[in-house]
Write a protein that holds these residues in place. Structure first.
Motif, PDB file in Angstrom:
ATOM      1  N   TYR A  89     -61.215 -15.804  23.656  1.00 24.64           N
ATOM      2  CA  TYR A  89     -61.520 -17.225  23.812  1.00 24.64           C
ATOM      3  C   TYR A  89     -62.420 -17.455  25.028  1.00 24.64           C
ATOM      4  CZ  TYR A  89     -60.720 -22.248  24.166  1.00 24.64           C
ATOM      5  OH  TYR A  89     -60.891 -23.603  24.243  1.00 24.64           O
ATOM      6  N   VAL A  90     -62.083 -16.789  26.134  1.00 24.94           N
ATOM      7  CA  VAL A  90     -62.902 -16.913  27.345  1.00 24.94           C
ATOM      8  C   VAL A  90     -64.308 -16.389  27.071  1.00 24.94           C
ATOM      9  CG1 VAL A  90     -63.223 -16.062  29.689  1.00 24.94           C
ATOM     10  CG2 VAL A  90     -60.959 -16.793  28.934  1.00 24.94           C
ATOM     11  N   TRP A  91     -64.369 -15.221  26.422  1.00 20.68           N
ATOM     12  CA  TRP A  91     -65.673 -14.613  26.134  1.00 20.68           C
ATOM     13  C   TRP A  91     -66.532 -15.541  25.278  1.00 20.68           C
ATOM     14  CZ3 TRP A  91     -69.840 -12.062  26.722  1.00 20.68           C
ATOM     15  CH2 TRP A  91     -70.636 -11.698  25.635  1.00 20.68           C
ATOM     16  N   ILE A  92     -65.944 -16.097  24.228  1.00 22.71           N
ATOM     17  CA  ILE A  92     -66.727 -16.955  23.322  1.00 22.71           C
ATOM     18  C   ILE A  92     -67.184 -18.218  24.042  1.00 22.71           C
ATOM     19  CG2 ILE A  92     -66.543 -18.416  21.263  1.00 22.71           C
ATOM     20  CD1 ILE A  92     -65.152 -16.181  19.889  1.00 22.71           C
ATOM     21  N   THR A  93     -66.302 -18.836  24.815  1.00 24.94           N
ATOM     22  CA  THR A  93     -66.689 -20.052  25.530  1.00 24.94           C
ATOM     23  C   THR A  93     -67.828 -19.786  26.507  1.00 24.94           C
ATOM     24  OG1 THR A  93     -64.374 -20.684  25.439  1.00 24.94           O
ATOM     25  CG2 THR A  93     -65.791 -22.012  26.836  1.00 24.94           C
ATOM     26  N   ILE A  94     -67.680 -18.735  27.311  1.00 27.35           N
ATOM     27  CA  ILE A  94     -68.681 -18.487  28.344  1.00 27.35           C
ATOM     28  C   ILE A  94     -69.997 -18.012  27.747  1.00 27.35           C
ATOM     29  CG2 ILE A  94     -69.236 -17.008  30.328  1.00 27.35           C
ATOM     30  CD1 ILE A  94     -66.385 -17.315  31.216  1.00 27.35           C
ATOM     31  N   SER A  95     -69.930 -17.096  26.758  1.00 27.47           N
ATOM     32  CA  SER A  95     -71.193 -16.632  26.169  1.00 27.47           C
ATOM     33  C   SER A  95     -71.875 -17.781  25.415  1.00 27.47           C
ATOM     34  CB  SER A  95     -70.959 -15.426  25.258  1.00 27.47           C
ATOM     35  OG  SER A  95     -69.993 -15.726  24.275  1.00 27.47           O
ATOM     36  N   ASN A  96     -71.083 -18.657  24.787  1.00 25.47           N
ATOM     37  CA  ASN A  96     -71.654 -19.842  24.141  1.00 25.47           C
ATOM     38  C   ASN A  96     -72.425 -20.689  25.150  1.00 25.47           C
ATOM     39  OD1 ASN A  96     -70.890 -19.481  21.521  1.00 25.47           O
ATOM     40  ND2 ASN A  96     -69.214 -20.956  21.558  1.00 25.47           N
ATOM     41  N   TRP A 116     -75.177 -23.282  16.726  1.00 26.09           N
ATOM     42  CA  TRP A 116     -74.639 -21.942  16.468  1.00 26.09           C
ATOM     43  C   TRP A 116     -73.360 -21.733  17.279  1.00 26.09           C
ATOM     44  CZ3 TRP A 116     -74.217 -18.201  20.340  1.00 26.09           C
ATOM     45  CH2 TRP A 116     -73.836 -16.922  19.911  1.00 26.09           C
ATOM     46  N   ALA A 117     -73.383 -22.157  18.545  1.00 25.48           N
ATOM     47  CA  ALA A 117     -72.232 -21.967  19.432  1.00 25.48           C
ATOM     48  C   ALA A 117     -71.027 -22.764  18.929  1.00 25.48           C
ATOM     49  CB  ALA A 117     -72.591 -22.388  20.858  1.00 25.48           C
ATOM     50  N   ALA A 118     -71.283 -24.018  18.499  1.00 29.20           N
ATOM     51  CA  ALA A 118     -70.182 -24.864  18.040  1.00 29.20           C
ATOM     52  C   ALA A 118     -69.540 -24.273  16.786  1.00 29.20           C
ATOM     53  CB  ALA A 118     -70.702 -26.277  17.756  1.00 29.20           C
ATOM     54  N   VAL A 119     -70.376 -23.774  15.879  1.00 23.91           N
ATOM     55  CA  VAL A 119     -69.859 -23.178  14.642  1.00 23.91           C
ATOM     56  C   VAL A 119     -69.093 -21.895  14.955  1.00 23.91           C
ATOM     57  CG1 VAL A 119     -70.585 -21.978  12.538  1.00 23.91           C
ATOM     58  CG2 VAL A 119     -71.538 -24.219  13.097  1.00 23.91           C
ATOM     59  N   ARG A 120     -69.617 -21.112  15.885  1.00 22.87           N
ATOM     60  CA  ARG A 120     -68.971 -19.856  16.260  1.00 22.87           C
ATOM     61  C   ARG A 120     -67.574 -20.132  16.814  1.00 22.87           C
ATOM     62  NH1 ARG A 120     -70.462 -16.803  21.485  1.00 22.87           N
ATOM     63  NH2 ARG A 120     -69.508 -14.756  21.250  1.00 22.87           N
ATOM     64  N   MET A 121     -67.467 -21.176  17.677  1.00 25.19           N
ATOM     65  CA  MET A 121     -66.168 -21.514  18.255  1.00 25.19           C
ATOM     66  C   MET A 121     -65.213 -22.021  17.175  1.00 25.19           C
ATOM     67  SD  MET A 121     -64.092 -21.607  20.628  1.00 25.19           S
ATOM     68  CE  MET A 121     -64.567 -21.538  22.333  1.00 25.19           C
ATOM     69  N   ALA A 122     -65.723 -22.891  16.288  1.00 26.53           N
ATOM     70  CA  ALA A 122     -64.856 -23.434  15.224  1.00 26.53           C
ATOM     71  C   ALA A 122     -64.324 -22.299  14.358  1.00 26.53           C
ATOM     72  CB  ALA A 122     -65.633 -24.438  14.381  1.00 26.53           C
ATOM     73  N   ARG A 123     -65.192 -21.349  14.033  1.00 26.47           N
ATOM     74  CA  ARG A 123     -64.775 -20.238  13.180  1.00 26.47           C
ATOM     75  C   ARG A 123     -63.690 -19.419  13.873  1.00 26.47           C
ATOM     76  NH1 ARG A 123     -69.711 -17.889  11.596  1.00 26.47           N
ATOM     77  NH2 ARG A 123     -69.706 -19.467   9.959  1.00 26.47           N
ATOM     78  N   ILE A 164     -73.685 -19.810  28.064  1.00 24.47           N
ATOM     79  CA  ILE A 164     -74.879 -19.142  28.589  1.00 24.47           C
ATOM     80  C   ILE A 164     -76.012 -19.182  27.558  1.00 24.47           C
ATOM     81  CG2 ILE A 164     -75.805 -16.887  29.272  1.00 24.47           C
ATOM     82  CD1 ILE A 164     -73.052 -16.382  30.593  1.00 24.47           C
ATOM     83  N   VAL A 165     -75.674 -18.858  26.305  1.00 26.23           N
ATOM     84  CA  VAL A 165     -76.715 -18.871  25.258  1.00 26.23           C
ATOM     85  C   VAL A 165     -77.281 -20.282  25.104  1.00 26.23           C
ATOM     86  CG1 VAL A 165     -77.111 -18.608  22.778  1.00 26.23           C
ATOM     87  CG2 VAL A 165     -75.801 -16.888  24.012  1.00 26.23           C
ATOM     88  N   THR A 166     -76.410 -21.294  25.147  1.00 24.58           N
ATOM     89  CA  THR A 166     -76.874 -22.677  25.006  1.00 24.58           C
ATOM     90  C   THR A 166     -77.809 -23.050  26.150  1.00 24.58           C
ATOM     91  OG1 THR A 166     -74.789 -23.229  23.935  1.00 24.58           O
ATOM     92  CG2 THR A 166     -76.107 -25.065  24.713  1.00 24.58           C
ATOM     93  N   LEU A 167     -77.443 -22.665  27.368  1.00 23.16           N
ATOM     94  CA  LEU A 167     -78.294 -22.978  28.527  1.00 23.16           C
ATOM     95  C   LEU A 167     -79.645 -22.282  28.422  1.00 23.16           C
ATOM     96  CD1 LEU A 167     -75.808 -22.855  31.537  1.00 23.16           C
ATOM     97  CD2 LEU A 167     -77.094 -24.827  30.712  1.00 23.16           C
ATOM     98  N   LEU A 168     -79.617 -20.982  28.056  1.00 23.49           N
ATOM     99  CA  LEU A 168     -80.854 -20.204  28.008  1.00 23.49           C
ATOM    100  C   LEU A 168     -81.814 -20.717  26.932  1.00 23.49           C
ATOM    101  CD1 LEU A 168     -79.718 -16.508  28.609  1.00 23.49           C
ATOM    102  CD2 LEU A 168     -80.802 -18.109  30.191  1.00 23.49           C
ATOM    103  N   THR A 169     -81.283 -21.346  25.878  1.00 17.85           N
ATOM    104  CA  THR A 169     -82.153 -21.834  24.800  1.00 17.85           C
ATOM    105  C   THR A 169     -82.375 -23.341  24.910  1.00 17.85           C
ATOM    106  OG1 THR A 169     -80.233 -22.088  23.368  1.00 17.85           O
ATOM    107  CG2 THR A 169     -81.439 -20.035  23.204  1.00 17.85           C
ATOM    108  N   LEU A 170     -82.156 -23.893  26.097  1.00 12.26           N
ATOM    109  CA  LEU A 170     -82.331 -25.326  26.341  1.00 12.26           C
ATOM    110  C   LEU A 170     -81.539 -26.166  25.343  1.00 12.26           C
ATOM    111  CD1 LEU A 170     -86.180 -25.382  26.937  1.00 12.26           C
ATOM    112  CD2 LEU A 170     -84.378 -25.416  28.669  1.00 12.26           C
ATOM    113  N   GLY A 171     -80.383 -25.672  24.956  1.00 10.50           N
ATOM    114  CA  GLY A 171     -79.508 -26.434  24.066  1.00 10.50           C
ATOM    115  C   GLY A 171     -79.715 -26.158  22.593  1.00 10.50           C
ATOM    116  N   LEU A 172     -80.816 -25.464  22.246  1.00  9.42           N
ATOM    117  CA  LEU A 172     -81.136 -25.309  20.817  1.00  9.42           C
ATOM    118  C   LEU A 172     -80.137 -24.432  20.065  1.00  9.42           C
ATOM    119  CD1 LEU A 172     -85.021 -25.116  20.807  1.00  9.42           C
ATOM    120  CD2 LEU A 172     -83.547 -26.990  20.099  1.00  9.42           C
ATOM    121  N   MET A 173     -79.399 -23.566  20.773  1.00  2.95           N
ATOM    122  CA  MET A 173     -78.416 -22.725  20.091  1.00  2.95           C
ATOM    123  C   MET A 173     -77.031 -23.370  20.087  1.00  2.95           C
ATOM    124  SD  MET A 173     -79.580 -20.019  18.655  1.00  2.95           S
ATOM    125  CE  MET A 173     -78.578 -18.532  18.647  1.00  2.95           C
ATOM    126  N   ARG A 174     -76.950 -24.608  20.557  1.00  2.00           N
ATOM    127  CA  ARG A 174     -75.662 -25.298  20.589  1.00  2.00           C
ATOM    128  C   ARG A 174     -74.992 -25.365  19.201  1.00  2.00           C
ATOM    129  NH1 ARG A 174     -70.755 -26.605  22.144  1.00  2.00           N
ATOM    130  NH2 ARG A 174     -70.107 -28.316  20.840  1.00  2.00           N
TER     131      ARG A 174
END
Lengths: 363, 302
Positions: free
Chosen positions: A293-300, A314-321, A302-312
């Motif tokens: 859970y920690v890994w998914i939250t934090i990597s989500n 993907w991150a939301a779906v990944r967490m829901a799954r 970081i990825v969201t920040l690095l892509t200026l929010g555009l991967m958000r």
């Protein structure tokens, strides 16, 4: 009953039926960007409708036994609810600055207003959710919300988190014991001892962070003493070093508190869900891995920040799954019969019980 | 084919499941379009379960590919995952407008344009619309608001961090006189300001202005200046500039506006991202803004 040929359900079971998530980041991306764009264009008004589309997507892709959950709120309901709360806050703030005495009276009022709002929010969220054509309901009162959402957090803060498990227990009991599916009740009773076990791990993480800072301070002790003795005599290069040290210290505090909070959240969710039973016979379960859970939250993040929010999306779906696949229910007896019984009682909440205003601040 | 309903002009729209009103029990069923409206029939026997004219039936709008709901007036429900079939049915019956938002949302090269538009608009709102809103808010704020804000702020600070000044009376008078000369040059005039001496404690060598023209100067700053009164007066002139330009009020509204904008998108940016943005906005906005616009009133004294 005239309805004989029901859609296939698994017969009996000693097995856990897990939730799944059938959405994809690709599909959600379009919904997400249109939500944001229309919210900006309409100066925020569309955000109520955006919430409906987002929730319909996530509920509608949350699947148990081959059937999805459904979200029924209408954008207008949520919009009206927000307008009411917004108006109250503006009146409150104006009065507070212009007529402080009335403002104090309203501060007492807000003390009761917040629990009421939370209660109404939980009720709204439950009643606009359905599974297999039967709506959820929430029957908690204002008193319980006052204890769980005001007294609890304040107590936890005043004791520097030592009583946080008590607050968590109150909150989960308030939500879990007042939740209904049709007329059938859920019960929850998370053990305080179990919560303290997971709390202890979080406390250790924070302690570790503080130890690291203490260690850094210790090895720079001589420099620090010199600075305290004579603040004016700091050479510029040391100045930069001190700032760097401050920033690192701040980051260590931020990261250790963040990880501790995530570990705690996942741990308490596991305990609370796993202590919940539907209709006195069908246990629920949550088995999130805390590290996962920690890994998914934090990597989500970081990825969201690095892509200026555009991967958000993907991150939301990944967490829901992840969260869905670690949530399960076990039906004792024939699953078809469980739902047949739920059907006989009918749904406690039909559309006619819906308030026209939707306070959606519950969760 | 079951002869009961399937007349010449009927066609099968979609397969799915049907629920009686308020029931969790489901029946494997199919949705059929007839000349009079829509009918749901049991797949195994062809027995009709629900029917209604197209007008009386409510069909949920499309979101991604989640199941579609067809509500009948008797509160029963037909549910299907065949979104394409429902879309075709709706467009045949002339209900085109309902799918507009979904049309935008579909995965398509057009989304690139939407992304660009979103970034551009967000930038424009932040750069142009927010400052306008802040100006409007400042303009409609009655003067009593900054007055009350300032009185309570000073009271709080006096109780927590500040203590009475230990500067000798002569030094205080000297600084006050210098201050009176520059305050008289400001648009609010000398009466618009009051200079307060305090021992700074935790805030150290410092001077700050409250929105109603209350200025606070700490003993530590006077000591740091080491007899250089010109420097202290310069600092005070700078603080007067903040008041003249209503910086603190603007800063408060700006922070509130930024937080409001972010909160409206809360569900879309996620909670950890939201925390980061709100905190970040609070952090970097104040010092940079204050520095970027040097208050012009300080200039005559340089």
């Amino acid at each position: 009953m005239a309805v004989t040929e029901s859609a296939p359900l698994p017969a009996a079971s000693e097995t856990w039926h897990r939730l799944s998530f059938t959405g994809s980041g690709k599909e959600y991306f379009g919904i997400w960007i249109v939500n944001i764009l229309l919210t900006i264009i309409t100066v925020g008004i569309y955000s109520a409708w955006a919430k409906v589309r987002r929730n319909r997507y996530f509920y509608g892709n949350t699947v148990l036994l081959g059937r999805a959950f459904e979200y029924h709120a209408k954008g207008m309901q949520i919009f009206i609810g927000r307008i009411i709360v917004f108006a109250y806050l503006i009146i409150y703030n104006v009065l507070l600055t212009v007529v402080p005495l009335v403002g104090i009276g309203m501060a007492v009022l807000i003390l009761f207003f917040i629990p009421w709002l939370v209660m109404r929010g939980l009720r709204f969220s439950a009643r606009v959710t359905s599974y297999r054509n039967v709506r959820f309901n929430f029957v908690g009162g204002v008193g319980g919300a006052f204890l769980a959402f005001l007294v609890g957090p304040i107590l936890a803060a005043l004791t520097l988190g030592i009583l946080a498990p008590l607050a968590s227990r109150w909150m989960y009991r308030y939500i879990g014991n007042n939740m209904r599916y049709g007329t059938k009740a859920f019960t929850t009773n998370p053990g305080l001892g179990a919560i303290y076990k997971t709390w202890f791990l979080s406390a250790l993480i924070i302690l570790l962070g503080l130890l690291i800072i203490g260690f850094v301070l210790f090895i720079n002790m001589s420099v620090l003493f010199a600075v305290i003795d004579n603040p004016q005599a700091i050479p510029p290069e040391l100045h930069a070093a001190l700032i760097t040290m401050g920033v690192i210290g701040y980051l260590v505090v931020l990261v250790s508190f963040g990880i501790a909070a995530l570990v705690y959240r996942a741990g308490v969710r596991n305990i609370a869900w796993s202590s919940s039973v539907f209709d006195g016979a069908h246990p629920l379960k949550s088995d999130l891995s805390r590290a996962g859970y920690v890994w998914i939250t934090i990597s989500n993040l970081i990825v969201t920040l690095l892509t200026l929010g555009l991967m958000r999306p993907w991150a939301a779906v990944r967490m829901a799954r992840y969260v869905n696949t670690h949530t399960a229910v076990r039906f004792s007896g024939d699953v078809g019969e469980v739902f047949a019984v739920a059907e006989k009682d009918g749904s406690a909440v039909g559309a006619e019980f819906m308030s026209y205003e939707g306070f959606d601040f519950g969760f | 084919m079951k002869a009961s309903i399937l007349a010449f002009d009927s066609r099968i729209i979609a397969e799915g499941e049907w629920h009686p009103a308020n029931s969790s029990l489901s029946v494997v069923a199919r949705l059929i379009e007839t000349s009079t409206g829509l009918v749901v029939e049991r797949v195994s026997t062809g027995e009709p379960l629900a029917s209604g004219s197209q007008r009386a039936i409510e069909i949920s709008s499309r979101v991604g590919s989640i199941p579609r709901r067809v509500h009948f007036s008797d509160a029963s429900l037909f549910e299907t995952t065949d979104n394409e079939a429902i879309d075709r049915l709706l467009s045949r019956s002339g209900r085109r407008g309902t799918g507009f938002v979904h049309g935008l949302e579909r995965f398509h090269p057009r989304l690139i344009a939407l992304v660009v538009a979103t970034f551009l608009l967000a930038g424009l709102v932040y750069r142009y619309a927010l400052p306008v809103l802040v100006e409007v808010a400042v303009a409609v704020t009655p003067p009593v608001v900054p007055k009350i804000m300032s009185v309570s702020t000073l009271e709080t600070m006096d109780r927590t961090m500040l203590s009475p000044s230990r500067l000798d009376a002569a030094k205080q008078r000297e600084i006050s006189e210098g201050f009176a000369r520059i305050a008289a040059l400001s648009t609010r005039g000398l009466a618009g300001y009051s200079l307060n001496f305090r021992e700074g404690g935790a805030i150290g060598p410092n001077a700050f202005a409250l929105p109603d023209g209350t200025l606070v100067l700490t003993d530590e700053l006077v000591k740091l200046a080491d007899g250089d009164d010109e420097m202290i007066i310069g600092v005070l002139a700078h603080e007067i500039g903040h008041v003249e330009l209503e910086h603190s009020l603007r800063q408060i509204y700006r922070a509130a506006g930024t937080a409001g904008l972010i909160m409206m998108l809360a569900g879309d940016v996620g909670s950890s991202m939201e925390d980061l943005l709100v905190q970040g906005a609070g952090f970097w906005r104040c010092p940079i803004r204050a520095r970027r616009k040097p208050p012009p009133i300080a200039i005559p004294w340089n």
